[in-house]
Design a protein around this motif. Structure first.
Motif, PDB file in Angstrom:
ATOM      1  N   PRO A   1      -8.130  16.401  22.502  1.00 54.50           N
ATOM      2  CA  PRO A   1      -9.261  17.128  21.918  1.00 54.50           C
ATOM      3  C   PRO A   1      -8.890  18.460  21.300  1.00 54.50           C
ATOM      4  N   HIS A   2      -7.667  18.924  21.517  1.00 56.41           N
ATOM      5  CA  HIS A   2      -7.219  20.191  20.954  1.00 56.41           C
ATOM      6  C   HIS A   2      -6.227  19.932  19.819  1.00 56.41           C
ATOM      7  N   GLU A   3      -5.866  20.972  19.101  1.00 57.30           N
ATOM      8  CA  GLU A   3      -4.888  20.846  18.023  1.00 57.30           C
ATOM      9  C   GLU A   3      -3.569  20.327  18.567  1.00 57.30           C
ATOM     10  N   MET A   4      -2.948  19.401  17.850  1.00 58.99           N
ATOM     11  CA  MET A   4      -1.681  18.848  18.322  1.00 58.99           C
ATOM     12  C   MET A   4      -0.545  19.846  18.051  1.00 58.99           C
ATOM     13  N   VAL A   5       0.214  20.132  19.112  1.00 58.80           N
ATOM     14  CA  VAL A   5       1.313  21.102  19.036  1.00 58.80           C
ATOM     15  C   VAL A   5       2.556  20.557  19.729  1.00 58.80           C
ATOM     16  N   THR A   6       2.362  19.943  20.895  1.00 58.59           N
ATOM     17  CA  THR A   6       3.486  19.471  21.698  1.00 58.59           C
ATOM     18  C   THR A   6       3.868  18.040  21.337  1.00 58.59           C
ATOM     19  N   LEU A   7       4.985  17.589  21.872  1.00 61.66           N
ATOM     20  CA  LEU A   7       5.426  16.215  21.655  1.00 61.66           C
ATOM     21  C   LEU A   7       4.360  15.224  22.099  1.00 61.66           C
ATOM     22  N   GLU A   8       3.798  15.439  23.268  1.00 66.76           N
ATOM     23  CA  GLU A   8       2.767  14.529  23.776  1.00 66.76           C
ATOM     24  C   GLU A   8       1.518  14.554  22.899  1.00 66.76           C
ATOM     25  N   ASP A   9       1.158  15.746  22.388  1.00 63.97           N
ATOM     26  CA  ASP A   9      -0.001  15.852  21.495  1.00 63.97           C
ATOM     27  C   ASP A   9       0.173  14.975  20.259  1.00 63.97           C
ATOM     28  N   TYR A  10       1.316  15.110  19.608  1.00 65.07           N
ATOM     29  CA  TYR A  10       1.550  14.349  18.374  1.00 65.07           C
ATOM     30  C   TYR A  10       1.567  12.845  18.657  1.00 65.07           C
ATOM     31  N   ARG A  11       2.151  12.460  19.766  1.00 59.11           N
ATOM     32  CA  ARG A  11       2.189  11.039  20.106  1.00 59.11           C
ATOM     33  C   ARG A  11       0.794  10.498  20.379  1.00 59.11           C
ATOM     34  N   GLN A  12      -0.025  11.243  21.087  1.00 57.35           N
ATOM     35  CA  GLN A  12      -1.384  10.779  21.368  1.00 57.35           C
ATOM     36  C   GLN A  12      -2.196  10.636  20.084  1.00 57.35           C
TER      37      GLN A  12
ATOM     38  N   VAL B   1       0.859  -1.180   0.000  1.00 61.82           N
ATOM     39  CA  VAL B   1       0.000   0.000   0.000  1.00 61.82           C
ATOM     40  C   VAL B   1       0.894   1.228   0.000  1.00 61.82           C
ATOM     41  N   LEU B   2       0.586   2.161  -0.887  1.00 61.77           N
ATOM     42  CA  LEU B   2       1.342   3.404  -1.006  1.00 61.77           C
ATOM     43  C   LEU B   2       0.523   4.527  -0.381  1.00 61.77           C
ATOM     44  N   HIS B   3       1.023   5.108   0.727  1.00 66.20           N
ATOM     45  CA  HIS B   3       0.301   6.190   1.403  1.00 66.20           C
ATOM     46  C   HIS B   3       1.023   7.498   1.130  1.00 66.20           C
ATOM     47  N   LEU B   4       0.311   8.431   0.474  1.00 67.04           N
ATOM     48  CA  LEU B   4       0.934   9.664  -0.014  1.00 67.04           C
ATOM     49  C   LEU B   4       0.726  10.859   0.901  1.00 67.04           C
ATOM     50  N   GLY B   5       0.428  10.598   2.167  1.00 63.65           N
ATOM     51  CA  GLY B   5       0.419  11.690   3.135  1.00 63.65           C
ATOM     52  C   GLY B   5      -0.949  12.042   3.671  1.00 63.65           C
ATOM     53  N   ASP B   6      -0.920  12.929   4.690  1.00 65.05           N
ATOM     54  CA  ASP B   6      -2.098  13.244   5.491  1.00 65.05           C
ATOM     55  C   ASP B   6      -2.679  11.957   6.081  1.00 65.05           C
ATOM     56  N   TYR B   7      -1.774  11.162   6.604  1.00 66.08           N
ATOM     57  CA  TYR B   7      -2.120   9.930   7.323  1.00 66.08           C
ATOM     58  C   TYR B   7      -2.961  10.257   8.546  1.00 66.08           C
ATOM     59  N   LEU B   8      -2.710  11.424   9.133  1.00 65.87           N
ATOM     60  CA  LEU B   8      -3.522  11.942  10.232  1.00 65.87           C
ATOM     61  C   LEU B   8      -3.623  13.453  10.093  1.00 65.87           C
ATOM     62  N   TYR B   9      -4.488  14.053  10.928  1.00 63.60           N
ATOM     63  CA  TYR B   9      -4.732  15.499  10.884  1.00 63.60           C
ATOM     64  C   TYR B   9      -4.519  16.106  12.262  1.00 63.60           C
ATOM     65  N   GLU B  10      -4.171  17.374  12.281  1.00 72.79           N
ATOM     66  CA  GLU B  10      -3.758  18.039  13.521  1.00 72.79           C
ATOM     67  C   GLU B  10      -4.886  18.698  14.295  1.00 72.79           C
ATOM     68  N   TYR B  11      -6.073  18.846  13.724  1.00 71.25           N
ATOM     69  CA  TYR B  11      -7.100  19.714  14.294  1.00 71.25           C
ATOM     70  C   TYR B  11      -7.715  19.166  15.582  1.00 71.25           C
ATOM     71  N   GLY B  12      -8.345  20.080  16.335  1.00 74.54           N
ATOM     72  CA  GLY B  12      -9.072  19.718  17.539  1.00 74.54           C
ATOM     73  C   GLY B  12     -10.525  19.386  17.243  1.00 74.54           C
ATOM     74  N   ILE B  13     -11.282  19.073  18.294  1.00 73.45           N
ATOM     75  CA  ILE B  13     -12.691  18.684  18.160  1.00 73.45           C
ATOM     76  C   ILE B  13     -13.483  19.793  17.474  1.00 73.45           C
ATOM     77  N   GLY B  14     -14.240  19.421  16.436  1.00 72.84           N
ATOM     78  CA  GLY B  14     -15.129  20.342  15.750  1.00 72.84           C
ATOM     79  C   GLY B  14     -14.457  21.293  14.789  1.00 72.84           C
ATOM     80  N   GLU B  15     -13.132  21.251  14.684  1.00 76.80           N
ATOM     81  CA  GLU B  15     -12.439  22.189  13.804  1.00 76.80           C
ATOM     82  C   GLU B  15     -12.436  21.720  12.350  1.00 76.80           C
ATOM     83  N   TYR B  16     -12.521  20.409  12.134  1.00 80.84           N
ATOM     84  CA  TYR B  16     -12.502  19.879  10.768  1.00 80.84           C
ATOM     85  C   TYR B  16     -13.073  18.474  10.814  1.00 80.84           C
ATOM     86  N   GLY B  17     -14.400  18.403  10.694  1.00 82.90           N
ATOM     87  CA  GLY B  17     -15.081  17.121  10.772  1.00 82.90           C
ATOM     88  C   GLY B  17     -15.755  16.925  12.114  1.00 82.90           C
TER      89      GLY B  17
END
Length: 490
Positions: free
Chosen positions: A128-139, A102-118
């Protein structure tokens, strides 16, 4: 931790065992390079710690570069925002049974918080918030890996991946991003490096050099059939996108979408390739998408030729000199059988690639230099109802090199490739908002487009869906439950 690799799904014929370690420094993600395996065959693997065992996964080694390979089958996907729906497309792929990868060309995940996009129920992002910190991205990565349908794809197939913008944040480039506010979200370089680091922790990609989380452009060889060059058109070398489509700076020869180093790597690889097909996997649309045109005055001078007004400056249209450099190289060196695979824009496209397709008495009567197939999104939305149908009719009128547009449906491309042709089969999910309809295809929307060896013109007439492989080696047991250790499925 022990990793067992075997020739059979029951692990009764093991070929290797490796000892490795999970630690906090890498967010307890584990990767193991399984050395000493034969080329061009399937293997099965399992992770175990004491009496705890992961589900059994399956992977495939690439055929040796000098080996004749008669056929390749792989899926192309991108743009999977968990808040826009269920991963019906992934469920379909996991049940397909006969893909090589399978070839995945990006946007495997999205950074937005609840209700911001979808806002599909029960699909809220974590945290539930936009991912910014190391812990955010990992979660957020952990949440996506906890989805059973995505787990099943990783369990069934090797996945070749690149990032796009949402793995860091929307419309990112080398020195910033549209969705990054330094006053409230800190230093961009810090956030970008966090996003890269976590991507390498959680995704099936190895560091090209120890500690190098910045370099993802790389090349794969599938026997004598395919050379696949994977680009980074997002974070490596990209200048800030222009804001106005009629800005003449889009033709500035100094503007870069990729660095000079990456560009030379790409051109050298295209020249050196001896495979039947030269595929380029990358993030943003390569074909011109224009409002109007001016005549071509000098094919080697980008500041004098081309598109009077394009539509999307985030694409190669905003970096016309870099695109022309590639096209001139293909033409000047008689390099053929080039197919570009693209994600990013949540819609389906099939295009012939010319230097300047707007000069109707010129390039369109010559042979195209390449073909491009753009995959639809897994869940992210395309054009709204009405506008999508209008785009499908109007865009090819102004852009006659664009042969197919489907601007709203979610799905994937199945590429079936042999020495005679590369066929793109666009398949669309019936539904992404109903859990019970996951994995069902809307067969009425299926579209077939092919390009034949030695001629990059797109063909639609007389095509049939490619036949599945007679021998399928898929794991037919259900996907791992959501409670399974997610790093074991990476």
């Amino acid at each position: 931790m022990t990793v067992t690799v075997a020739r059979d799904a029951a692990l009764l014929d093991p070929v290797a065992r490796f000892e490795t370690r999970a630690d906090a420094q890498h967010d307890f993600c584990v990767k193991q390079d399984a050395t000493g395996l034969e080329a061009g065959r399937w293997y099965y693997y399992r992770f175990s710690v004491a009496d705890q065992r992961s589900p059994i996964g399956r992977t495939r080694t690439l055929p040796a570069a000098d080996r004749y390979v008669d056929r390749a089958r792989f899926a192309v996907v991108s743009c999977a925002n968990i808040s826009h729906g269920y991963f019906s497309v992934y469920k379909t792929l996991a049940e397909h049974g006969d893909l090589d990868f399978v070839l995945h060309l990006g946007d495997y995940l999205y950074e937005y918080g609840i209700g911001e996009y979808g806002d599909v129920p029960d699909r809220d992002p974590v945290p539930p918030h936009e991912m910014v910190t190391l812990e955010d991205y990992r979660q957020r990565h952990a949440q996506y890996k906890g989805d059973a349908d995505l787990q099943a794809v990783h369990q069934q197939y090797p996945m070749i991946v690149i990032w796009d913008d949402h793995e860091s944040t929307n419309d990112s480039y080398q020195d910033g991003a549209e969705n990054h506010q330094p006053l409230t979200e800190g230093d961009w370089e810090t956030r970008k490096n966090i996003a890269r680091r976590v991507y390498f922790e959680w995704m099936p990609i190895r560091e090209q050099n120890p500690g190098d989380f910045a370099t993802i452009y790389r090349r794969f060889q599938f026997g004598d059939l395919i050379d696949l060059s994977m680009l980074d058109t997002r974070l490596e070398g990209r200048d800030e996108p222009l804001s106005l489509p009629f800005d003449p700076a889009r033709n500035d020869p100094e503007r870069r979408l990729i660095s000079d180093t990456q560009m030379q790597w790409l051109l050298d690889g295209l020249s050196a390739s001896t495979a039947r097909w030269r595929f380029i996997g990358q993030q943003v649309m390569f074909a011109q998408l224009n409002i109007a045109e001016i005549p071509s005055l000098n094919e080697h001078a980008p500041q004098l030729r081309g598109n009077l007004s394009a539509i999307n400056m985030d694409q190669w249209d905003g970096y016309a000199a870099d695109r022309l450099k590639i096209l001139n190289h293909l033409d000047d060196n008689n390099i053929d059988n080039v197919v570009i695979l693209t994600g990013d824009i949540h819609t389906s496209w099939a295009s012939e690639i010319y230097r300047n397709p707007g000069t109707l008495l010129g390039d369109l009567f010559d042979a195209p230099l390449a073909a491009e197939f753009v995959t639809p999104a897994v869940t992210s939305p395309g054009f709204p109802e009405g506008a999508a149908e209008l785009a499908g009719v109007a865009v090819p009128v102004v852009n006659p090199h664009i042969r197919y547009v489907e601007a709203k449906s979610r799905g994937f491309i199945l590429m079936d490739v042999n020495h005679q042709r590369a066929q793109a089969e666009f398949y669309y999910a019936r539904d992404i908002e109903s859990f019970d309809l996951r994995g069902q295809i809307d067969e009425s929307k299926t579209k077939l487009v092919a390009v034949y060896s030695g001629d990059s013109r797109l063909r639609e007439e007389g095509l049939r869906p490619s036949r599945p492989r007679t021998l399928r080696t898929a794991l037919f047991h259900p996907p791992a439950p959501a409670s399974a250790s997610t790093e074991e499925m990476a």
